[in-house]
Scaffold this active site. Sequence first.
Site, PDB file in Angstrom:
ATOM      1  N   ASP A   1     -24.076  28.067 -49.641  1.00 52.81           N
ATOM      2  CA  ASP A   1     -23.046  26.838 -49.060  1.00 52.81           C
ATOM      3  C   ASP A   1     -23.713  25.974 -48.051  1.00 52.81           C
ATOM      4  O   ASP A   1     -24.419  26.341 -46.917  1.00 52.81           O
ATOM      5  CB  ASP A   1     -21.988  27.680 -48.150  1.00 52.81           C
ATOM      6  CG  ASP A   1     -21.027  26.876 -47.578  1.00 52.81           C
ATOM      7  OD1 ASP A   1     -20.975  25.671 -47.708  1.00 52.81           O
ATOM      8  OD2 ASP A   1     -20.006  27.287 -47.139  1.00 52.81           O
TER       9      ASP A   1
ATOM     10  N   HIS B   1     -19.247  28.693 -51.004  1.00 53.07           N
ATOM     11  CA  HIS B   1     -18.277  28.169 -50.101  1.00 53.07           C
ATOM     12  C   HIS B   1     -17.085  28.385 -50.461  1.00 53.07           C
ATOM     13  O   HIS B   1     -16.765  28.373 -51.874  1.00 53.07           O
ATOM     14  CB  HIS B   1     -18.239  26.723 -49.929  1.00 53.07           C
ATOM     15  CG  HIS B   1     -17.609  26.008 -48.989  1.00 53.07           C
ATOM     16  ND1 HIS B   1     -17.766  26.178 -47.725  1.00 53.07           N
ATOM     17  CD2 HIS B   1     -16.238  25.387 -49.264  1.00 53.07           C
ATOM     18  CE1 HIS B   1     -16.581  25.207 -47.187  1.00 53.07           C
ATOM     19  NE2 HIS B   1     -15.769  24.909 -48.046  1.00 53.07           N
TER      20      HIS B   1
ATOM     21  N   SER C   1     -13.359  26.180 -43.622  1.00 54.27           N
ATOM     22  CA  SER C   1     -14.000  25.023 -43.858  1.00 54.27           C
ATOM     23  C   SER C   1     -13.531  23.805 -43.135  1.00 54.27           C
ATOM     24  O   SER C   1     -13.473  23.983 -41.829  1.00 54.27           O
ATOM     25  CB  SER C   1     -13.822  24.586 -45.362  1.00 54.27           C
ATOM     26  OG  SER C   1     -14.601  23.546 -45.863  1.00 54.27           O
TER      27      SER C   1
END
Length: 306
Positions: free
Chosen positions: A246, A276, A152
């Site tokens: 996501d 995610h 991320s």
Amino acid sequence: MPIDAVLQKVLDAVPFTLSTDGGPAAARQRFADIPRTPVLPEVSTEDRVIDGPGGPLPLRVYRPPSADGELPVVLFIHGGGWSVGDLDSYDGAARIHAAGANAVVVSVDYRLAPEHPYPAAVDDVGAAAQWVAGNAGELGADAGRFAVAGDSAGGNLAAVTAQLARDSGTPLRFQLLWYPSTTFDTSLPSFTENADAPILTLSSCSGYTRWYLGGTDPATASPTLVPARGELTGLPPAYIAVAGYDPLRDDGARYGELLSAAGVPVELHNADTLVHGYLGYWGVVPAATAAVDRAIAALRSALWDN
């Protein structure tokens, strides 16, 4: 295709959404309070502190149980919207990389926004990368087999680190980018399709990005903020892992397209039934375990087979 049925049961039992509600302290506490099952206790750890651009910079060094001879080394950069997360909350993720890749892993506890906005995290991670490259021998590692991995926001920082390492003459063997933020382009379809997805929503993306940016305008920012805007030729091969549910799915896919167009070998894997942060469901959700193991196998192959 719907969200994986086992994952959905876990999400129903332990609901969580990344949010900036209540400010940084509240966001960090919510993230720290997520139940986490300890994994891979056989991986040993050692905490270090190095001199960083903003003062002491904590690192945690992980060694796999089969640490015989000189091992590859991986710099692991945690996620959390550049604003939450630390060495402890990502301890399991670092252990998975160390055991799965049979490598020394160095996890970096970079400064967090909004108290320390961009480019503080970039500066800290860059310092950690330089330290690893210069001290690999002390760690029982081979600086010639050096990779970077991040998830991320950490994927953003890993992509940036790969570019900076190339520019400084530090050779990286591989970059493993878990659902990275690379373009800052919310017009990509997945931001609309997954605006209210589990774990990470479009509102979450916007809130954490505002914290990280400080007064920086991403429309004109350098590649150290927006790696998709950088010079991509000569970068190490990449594995980009994205998830179907996501907002960042198409962001990672787009970066893969750009890397490939620049001649960089890329493997893109879309775990289309996952969300995610699925790295955190390794060992709990079989589909997540399989997707994680696939990416870690690519990392191990890049570090050991060439």
